[in-house]
Scaffold this motif. Sequence first.
Motif, PDB file in Angstrom:
ATOM      1  N   GLY A  22      -6.995   4.841 -12.937  1.00  0.00           N
ATOM      2  CA  GLY A  22      -6.004   4.302 -12.018  1.00  0.00           C
ATOM      3  C   GLY A  22      -6.592   4.021 -10.652  1.00  0.00           C
ATOM      4  N   PHE A  23      -6.200   2.899 -10.097  1.00  0.00           N
ATOM      5  CA  PHE A  23      -6.614   2.492  -8.761  1.00  0.00           C
ATOM      6  C   PHE A  23      -5.345   2.326  -7.939  1.00  0.00           C
ATOM      7  N   ILE A  24      -5.263   3.063  -6.843  1.00  0.00           N
ATOM      8  CA  ILE A  24      -4.064   3.076  -6.017  1.00  0.00           C
ATOM      9  C   ILE A  24      -4.404   2.448  -4.669  1.00  0.00           C
ATOM     10  N   ALA A  25      -3.787   1.318  -4.354  1.00  0.00           N
ATOM     11  CA  ALA A  25      -3.981   0.705  -3.033  1.00  0.00           C
ATOM     12  C   ALA A  25      -3.221   1.554  -2.029  1.00  0.00           C
ATOM     13  N   CYS A  26      -3.935   2.064  -1.028  1.00  0.00           N
ATOM     14  CA  CYS A  26      -3.281   3.013  -0.131  1.00  0.00           C
ATOM     15  C   CYS A  26      -3.949   3.058   1.246  1.00  0.00           C
ATOM     16  N   THR A  27      -3.235   3.688   2.140  1.00  0.00           N
ATOM     17  CA  THR A  27      -3.775   3.943   3.474  1.00  0.00           C
ATOM     18  C   THR A  27      -4.781   5.093   3.381  1.00  0.00           C
ATOM     19  N   PRO A  28      -5.665   5.229   4.356  1.00  0.00           N
ATOM     20  CA  PRO A  28      -6.644   6.327   4.316  1.00  0.00           C
ATOM     21  C   PRO A  28      -6.004   7.715   4.299  1.00  0.00           C
ATOM     22  N   GLU A  29      -4.809   7.846   4.851  1.00  0.00           N
ATOM     23  CA  GLU A  29      -4.150   9.141   4.929  1.00  0.00           C
ATOM     24  C   GLU A  29      -3.449   9.548   3.629  1.00  0.00           C
ATOM     25  N   PHE A  30      -3.210   8.600   2.737  1.00  0.00           N
ATOM     26  CA  PHE A  30      -2.469   8.885   1.507  1.00  0.00           C
ATOM     27  C   PHE A  30      -3.313   9.723   0.557  1.00  0.00           C
ATOM     28  N   THR A  31      -2.737  10.799   0.013  1.00  0.00           N
ATOM     29  CA  THR A  31      -3.505  11.681  -0.871  1.00  0.00           C
ATOM     30  C   THR A  31      -2.787  12.017  -2.184  1.00  0.00           C
ATOM     31  N   ALA A  32      -1.664  11.393  -2.460  1.00  0.00           N
ATOM     32  CA  ALA A  32      -0.896  11.709  -3.673  1.00  0.00           C
ATOM     33  C   ALA A  32      -1.225  10.741  -4.815  1.00  0.00           C
ATOM     34  N   HIS A  33      -2.494  10.358  -4.926  1.00  0.00           N
ATOM     35  CA  HIS A  33      -2.925   9.422  -5.960  1.00  0.00           C
ATOM     36  C   HIS A  33      -2.535   9.908  -7.357  1.00  0.00           C
ATOM     37  N   ALA A  34      -2.786  11.189  -7.616  1.00  0.00           N
ATOM     38  CA  ALA A  34      -2.517  11.744  -8.948  1.00  0.00           C
ATOM     39  C   ALA A  34      -1.039  11.641  -9.303  1.00  0.00           C
ATOM     40  N   ALA A  35      -0.164  11.905  -8.358  1.00  0.00           N
ATOM     41  CA  ALA A  35       1.272  11.822  -8.623  1.00  0.00           C
ATOM     42  C   ALA A  35       1.679  10.389  -8.950  1.00  0.00           C
ATOM     43  N   LYS A  88       0.822  -1.214   0.000  1.00  0.00           N
ATOM     44  CA  LYS A  88       0.000   0.000   0.000  1.00  0.00           C
ATOM     45  C   LYS A  88       0.853   1.260   0.000  1.00  0.00           C
ATOM     46  N   LEU A  89       0.434   2.219  -0.812  1.00  0.00           N
ATOM     47  CA  LEU A  89       1.030   3.547  -0.780  1.00  0.00           C
ATOM     48  C   LEU A  89       0.684   4.180   0.559  1.00  0.00           C
ATOM     49  N   GLY A  90       1.619   4.890   1.105  1.00  0.00           N
ATOM     50  CA  GLY A  90       1.414   5.493   2.421  1.00  0.00           C
ATOM     51  C   GLY A  90       1.811   4.564   3.549  1.00  0.00           C
ATOM     52  N   SER A  91       2.230   3.340   3.204  1.00  0.00           N
ATOM     53  CA  SER A  91       2.652   2.369   4.214  1.00  0.00           C
ATOM     54  C   SER A  91       3.932   1.704   3.751  1.00  0.00           C
TER      55      SER A  91
END
Length: 154
Positions: free
Chosen positions: A97-110, A54-57
């Motif tokens: 695009g689907f980004i697996a991430c933590t709830p706090e992650f917000t840089a999906h676009a990047a 996960k992004l953010g983790s």
Amino acid sequence: MAGRIEARLAELGITLPTPAAPVANYVPFVLSGALVVVSGQVPMRDGKVAYSGKLGSTVSQEIGQQAAQLCLVNVLAQLKAALGDLDRVRRVVRLGGFIACTPEFTAHAAVMNGASDLAVAVFGDLGRHARSTIGVPSLPMDAAVEVEGMFEFA
């Protein structure tokens, strides 16, 4: 003889893999009129998910961008299977695009820029596209990113 788009991929050091078989009850692409829709592709390499977590983790933004880029390479492999020749592409219409991430992650676009930037690098102005990018709690096979696409062709 390789076409213009495949020559551009070679310039970028990209070799398209054999398209992955679907892992569930769907088809890898659908042709409808002058559009081809490619089902979501995860960052597979040599039959395995190359970027998981996960992004953010456990996955950095830079690694997420690499995952998105690999997803687009896999989308292009499916697109070639659908059309036979990537020079038939007249426009990259949309990427999702689907980004697996933590709830706090917000840089999906990047992260998704990894795929978008490659689309423009490969197709030039015809690679500029509409896009949606969302964060999700998980993806199949613990993939970090998944990318789908819609293309206009001749």
